[in-house]
Design an enzyme around this catalytic site. Structure first.
Site, mmCIF file in Angstrom:
data_model
loop_
_atom_site.group_PDB
_atom_site.id
_atom_site.type_symbol
_atom_site.label_atom_id
_atom_site.label_comp_id
_atom_site.label_asym_id
_atom_site.label_seq_id
_atom_site.Cartn_x
_atom_site.Cartn_y
_atom_site.Cartn_z
ATOM 1 N N GLY A 94 -1.997 4.340 -3.738
ATOM 2 C CA GLY A 94 -3.070 3.368 -3.760
ATOM 3 C C GLY A 94 -2.503 2.000 -3.424
ATOM 4 O O GLY A 94 -1.424 1.881 -2.858
ATOM 5 N N ASP A 130 11.254 10.476 -4.606
ATOM 6 C CA ASP A 130 10.860 9.671 -3.460
ATOM 7 C C ASP A 130 11.756 8.439 -3.370
ATOM 8 O O ASP A 130 11.261 7.314 -3.291
ATOM 9 C CB ASP A 130 9.376 9.303 -3.564
ATOM 10 C CG ASP A 130 8.784 8.946 -2.199
ATOM 11 O OD1 ASP A 130 9.444 9.213 -1.181
ATOM 12 O OD2 ASP A 130 7.673 8.378 -2.161
ATOM 13 N N VAL A 154 0.876 -1.166 0.000
ATOM 14 C CA VAL A 154 0.000 0.000 0.000
ATOM 15 C C VAL A 154 0.909 1.209 0.000
ATOM 16 O O VAL A 154 1.784 1.335 0.844
ATOM 17 C CB VAL A 154 -0.886 0.032 1.258
ATOM 18 C CG1 VAL A 154 -1.788 1.247 1.228
ATOM 19 C CG2 VAL A 154 -1.717 -1.232 1.344
ATOM 20 N N VAL A 206 -1.303 -2.014 -4.158
ATOM 21 C CA VAL A 206 -0.627 -2.829 -5.156
ATOM 22 C C VAL A 206 -1.056 -4.279 -4.946
ATOM 23 O O VAL A 206 -0.992 -4.805 -3.833
ATOM 24 C CB VAL A 206 0.905 -2.729 -5.004
ATOM 25 C CG1 VAL A 206 1.581 -3.456 -6.155
ATOM 26 C CG2 VAL A 206 1.349 -1.279 -4.961
#
Ligand SMILES: *[C@@H]1O[C@H](CO)[C@@H](O)[C@H](O)[C@H]1NC(C)=O
Ligand SMILES: *[C@@H]1O[C@H](CO)[C@@H](O)[C@H](O)[C@H]1NC(C)=O
Ligand SMILES: *[C@@H]1O[C@H](CO)[C@@H](O)[C@H](O)[C@H]1NC(C)=O
Ligand SMILES: *[C@@H]1O[C@H](CO)[C@@H](O)[C@H](O)[C@H]1NC(C)=O
Ligand SMILES: *[C@@H]1O[C@H](CO)[C@@H](O)[C@H](O)[C@H]1NC(C)=O
Ligand SMILES: *[C@@H]1O[C@H](CO)[C@@H](O)[C@H](O)[C@H]1NC(C)=O
Ligand SMILES: *[C@@H]1O[C@H](CO)[C@@H](O)[C@H](O)[C@H]1NC(C)=O
Ligand SMILES: *[C@@H]1O[C@H](CO)[C@@H](O)[C@H](O)[C@H]1NC(C)=O
Ligand SMILES: *[C@@H]1O[C@H](CO)[C@@H](O)[C@H](O)[C@H]1NC(C)=O
Length: 844
Positions: A554, A667, A550, A556
């Site tokens: 969203g 990220d 998660v 996975v």
């Protein structure tokens, strides 16, 4: 000769007018509306002029039933303008303002009084603007009574998109109720004042979340509180031209836990140099006073400097804290250090204004924080608290104190519903449920009684005639308007002419054509389009048991495609993205062209039924973090870790340099480095920050992935500057995470150990690095490899991005480190033990 002189004169005149029009554009008067509703002509409140709305082009709807009238009972303490008159109607009416694109202040002024045939308590309505709900079922009298004021003032910020106009829509909410409004102000503002630009990927701390928050232009804001700490309020006219009111804090918001809390006339004679940059952010006046804890260090130690602000629950709030260090005793960083808590969550564990300003005294600065106030069904309003707690003097600060100059609090519209409205308050029990006794100035919100500023003359007649300077302005405006109109027409004609020529028309045609084809299908060899049915099949209707991860975007799922033969990772983006299918496909096309051994490959996508689904190669061994700590997996040997580092660095290098445009990952973290069955590192989630939904809603703290705490480049964080070197910084954190097998942030650890980056830096400087290495690696790292590795990590974490190595250098250096390890292992007799005694010798 005469002809020539006529031409010269006309040309001069033309350029003069052109110059004038350019010059006048600086304040674009068309954008700027101050409307007194229910009246005609121009009225003056003693300081500003207001324009009547009757017979104006702004108004529409409510015809026949719209009434403009004066309040039956005009309270002498209420300003005449704009409150004397109102527009009231039992049916919907709209104001449309032809404004240019960009963010606007929208200010609404209400005076809930009895108007002839419109009883005070029958007002209940909604106000909408450009898709946003400002007020819903708003019972005006009830709100005024609960706030203990006679007039109600609300301030909003909306961004008007290109080609839009600003519409304010007033709709009665019940059959027997009516809508009304007394005054409206629409004012443009600098585009970066409150919105953090999405394209610049700016953002700030989102408390309780690991992601950054940015105020995107698709949100509307409500300015709930705007407070000057200590001293006198600042009137709208003394603001920076934006007509904001800065109210005082003491009466209602400051909670005096500590009797010594005082307001501090930081600048008694008003002579200190204060720098506010950009100068419109706040008036200098704001920074001349502050509130601090006082001088009794014993008392300070056991209390917080606390403010509480009632707000609606279930919304995200953005707090902007204003600071400016002027205290003569505070001269360098470390002199006054404190903690900041917002809604009881730690927002800063080392607030040091001198450090933030690089020891520049008198430099005003602002810190922004976002916080979600969860829904509370037990009460209408909850308190949003701001607390500050000083460092103890023996804890590396000279003065045990905290301070603040100013504060703004904004409510952010809900992402899904674009709503800003809260519930009506509970009815107040008063003997006569009528106009309550006035109760001072409570807030910027309720301070409308003195906004616009109390007029020195109380009975200004309504002016319907012309004011001479005003009409002169109008004439210039008309002339300029005509000239710009002509220029515009010429431009249009020119463009039409151009586009009629074959080349340009061809260009236009090919543009539309290419977008069209592009929309319907992507190159199939690169990227496969799945039907939603196939996806449902592969994930057994998104069965929760198949969820393997998660993320901010969203969930996975692990699924199988091609009749169950191929395992894939299916990422289902949360709905609610602001992006349409077109942008989604554009991004997919970009992502699908990125192919590299060290990137997780995109296999395909599905875009049916407004779903945004991405299908990737499945990585059997999951993410790197699950092999480092908090896990049952066996620990990874050092050489394998080095190889993973090298692989991930290569993947990033490809992102930075391999594609058409540089791609900054934004990220980089150990959970975004995945491992296939052969332990090959693959970088994942790249480019997604441009696709994913970025909103907030009640159920999710944040979906706006623009970095994770613990990995954040301080430069990005402090200065909102994002470069590829921000990835390098995060990668440095990853390197130490791999070496030390601990999370980048341990919130409940001792102060200096909370952040891995800081802790590693400190250990490196003290030569105690070996002590924090993953115990399971003990004795397996060759000293020269260890030294090189730490050196690489440290260089990634350098404060100044320019001084950090490029990711290409890092690949090369890591390969060198691996070589050193292998050489050492070959020399059987080498000392390959790393323990406490084997410290690295560092100069600094
Ligand atoms: C608003 O309009 C008035 C009069 O046209 C002008 O004096 C003022 O500078 C404008 N303000 C802004 C912020 O544009
Ligand atoms: C007011 O504006 C809204 C939104 O644009 C529109 O739907 C509505 O028909 C308008 N009403 C009137 C009375 O003009
Ligand atoms: C507004 O609130 C008052 C006080 O509770 C109530 O008497 C009145 O009926 C409400 N008005 C509407 C239209 O709901
Ligand atoms: C991005 O930030 C830079 C520097 O702060 C600024 O000059 C530029 O205008 C910004 N771009 C956008 C699109 O806001
Ligand atoms: C604005 O500030 C000046 C100086 O501080 C003060 O004298 C004046 O009264 C203020 N104006 C208003 C409208 O408050
Ligand atoms: C403020 O700045 C001016 C010009 O830079 C300088 O002359 C003056 O001494 C400064 N005042 C103070 C109090 O620092
Ligand atoms: C500080 O406050 C404490 C508790 O009220 C009091 O006992 C002490 O005397 C104060 N110290 C000074 C220096 O005022
Ligand atoms: C200050 O506030 C924070 C956050 O609510 C709390 O954790 C802390 O205990 C408070 N400190 C004191 C001394 O009241
Ligand atoms: C908020 O704080 C104020 C001041 O401490 C207090 O009077 C009020 O009851 C609090 N409200 C809530 C909902 O806790």
């Amino acid at each position: 000769m005469r002809l020539l002189s006529i031409i010269t004169t006309s040309l001069t005149l033309f350029f003069l007018l052109l110059f004038l029009s350019i010059h006048l554009q600086a304040y674009t008067p068309e954008d700027n509306f101050t409307i007194s509703c229910g009246t005609t002509g121009i009225v003056f409140d003693g300081q500003r002029t207001w324009t009547g709305d009757e017979d104006t082009k702004y108004l529409s709807g409510g015809q026949g039933s719209t009434v403009l009238t004066q309040a039956a009972t005009q309270d002498p303490s209420v300003n005449q303008v704009p409150y004397t008159t109102a527009r009231l109607s039992p049916s919907q009416f709209n104001y449309s303002f032809p404004v240019s694109a960009g963010p606007k202040f929208v200010r609404l002024f209400f005076y809930p009084a009895d108007y002839p045939s419109f009883p005070r308590t029958h007002a209940s309505f909604s106000v909408q603007s450009n898709g946003f709900t400002f007020l819903k079922g708003f019972n005006a009298s009830l709100n005024a009574d609960a706030e203990a004021t006679k007039t109600i003032f609300r301030e909003y910020v909306v961004n008007v998109n290109d080609g839009e106009i600003l519409i304010l829509s007033f709709s009665p909410s019940q059959p027997n109720s009516y809508a009304f409004i007394n005054g409206i102000e629409v004012l443009p503002m600098p585009s970066d004042l409150y919105y953090t630009s999405a394209t610049n990927s700016t953002g700030f701390m989102f408390l309780g979340s690991t992601t950054l928050y940015s105020v995107e232009t698709r949100f509307a804001l409500q300015a709930e509180y705007r407070i000057k700490m200590g001293g006198q309020e600042i009137s709208p006219l003394n603001d920076t031209g934006l007509f904001r009111k800065w109210a005082g804090d003491e009466k209602d918001y400051l909670i005096k836990q500590n009797p010594e809390n005082n307001d501090l006339p930081a600048d008694t004679d008003g002579k200190m140099n204060i720098t506010v940059n950009p100068d419109y952010v706040a008036p200098k006046e704001l920074y001349r006073t502050a509130r601090n804890m006082g001088t009794n260090a014993t008392l300070n130690k056991i209390s917080n400097l606390t403010w509480e602000f009632p707000v609606d629950s279930g919304f995200t709030y953005v707090l902007r804290l204003h600071f400016c260090e002027l205290d003569p005793n505070i001269n360098k960083d470390g002199d006054r250090v404190f903690f900041i808590y917002i809604a009881s969550q730690l927002a800063e564990n080392h607030a040091d204004v001198m450090q933030w300003s690089h020891n520049q005294k008198g430099l005003a600065l602002q810190r922004n924080y976002a916080v979600l106030i969860p829904i509370d069904n037990t009460q209408k309003k909850v308190n949003l608290s701001l607390q500050m707690h000083p460092y103890a003097t023996n804890d590396k600060t000279t003065y045990s104190d905290a301070f603040l100059n100013g504060l703004e609090i904004f409510k952010i519209s809900e992402a899904g519903s674009n709503n800003l409205a809260g519930p009506n308050p509970d009815p107040v029990q008063t003997p006569h449920n009528n106009i309550p006794a006035p109760k001072g100035d409570r807030s910027s919100k309720t301070a409308a009684a003195t906004y616009p500023v109390q007029s020195p003359h109380n009975n200004i007649p309504v002016l319907t005639g012309k004011i001479s300077s005003e009409s002169r302005g109008t004439i210039i405006g008309v002339v300029v308007g005509v000239v710009s109109g002509v220029v515009l027409i010429l431009l249009v004609v020119f463009f039409v002419f151009l586009s009629a020529t074959s080349r340009c028309a061809g260009l236009l045609f090919s543009m539309t054509k290419s977008t069209k084809t592009h929309n319907s299908s992507l190159p199939l060899d690169l990227c496969r389009r799945f039907s939603l049915l196939e996806i449902l099949d592969a994930t057994q209707n998104f069965d929760d048991v198949l969820i393997v991860g998660v993320g901010g975007f969203g969930q996975v799922y692990k699924g199988y495609i091609d009749d169950g033969s191929t395992p894939v990772a299916i990422k289902r983006l949360k709905p609610g993205s602001q992006q349409g299918a077109h942008e989604f496909l554009n991004e997919i096309e970009m992502l699908s062209q990125l192919r590299h051994r060290h990137l997780v490959s995109l296999i395909g996508y599905s875009n049916d039924n407004k779903e945004m689904i991405l299908v990737y190669d499945f990585m059997t061994r999951g993410n790197l973090r699950d092999h480092l700590y908090n896990t049952d997996n066996p620990t990874l040997p050092w050489k394998q870790r080095l190889q993973i580092c090298i692989g991930a660095a290569r993947g990033l290098h490809y992102l930075h340099t391999g594609a058409k445009h540089m791609i900054i990952h934004r990220d980089v973290k150990t959970t975004n480095i995945l491992l296939d069955d052969k332990w090959v590192a693959k970088v994942s989630d790249f480019g997604l920050s441009r696709i994913g939904p970025t909103g907030t809603s009640k159920s999710h703290v944040s979906t706006n992935v623009k970095g994770s705490f613990g990995y954040l480049d301080p430069e990005y964080y402090k200065r909102y500057r994002l470069t590829e070197k921000s990835d390098v910084y995060s990668f440095g954190v990853v390197l130490f995470e791999i070496l030390c097998a601990r999370p980048p942030l341990i919130r409940n650890a001792e102060m200096e150990q909370v952040s891995l980056a800081n802790w590693a830096r400190r250990c490196y400087q003290n030569g105690t690095m070996a002590q924090i290495v993953d115990p399971s690696l003990k004795g397996t790292i060759a000293p020269e490899c260890f030294e090189k590795f730490c050196e690489i990590g440290m260089s990634c974490l350098l404060e100044d991005g320019m001084h950090r190595p490029s990711i290409n250098d890092i690949v090369w250096l890591l390969e060198l480190a691996l070589q050193l390890q292998e050489d050492a292992e070959q020399r059987e007799n080498a000392d390959i033990v790393t323990d406490e005694s084997n410290e690295i010798k560092r100069g600094n």
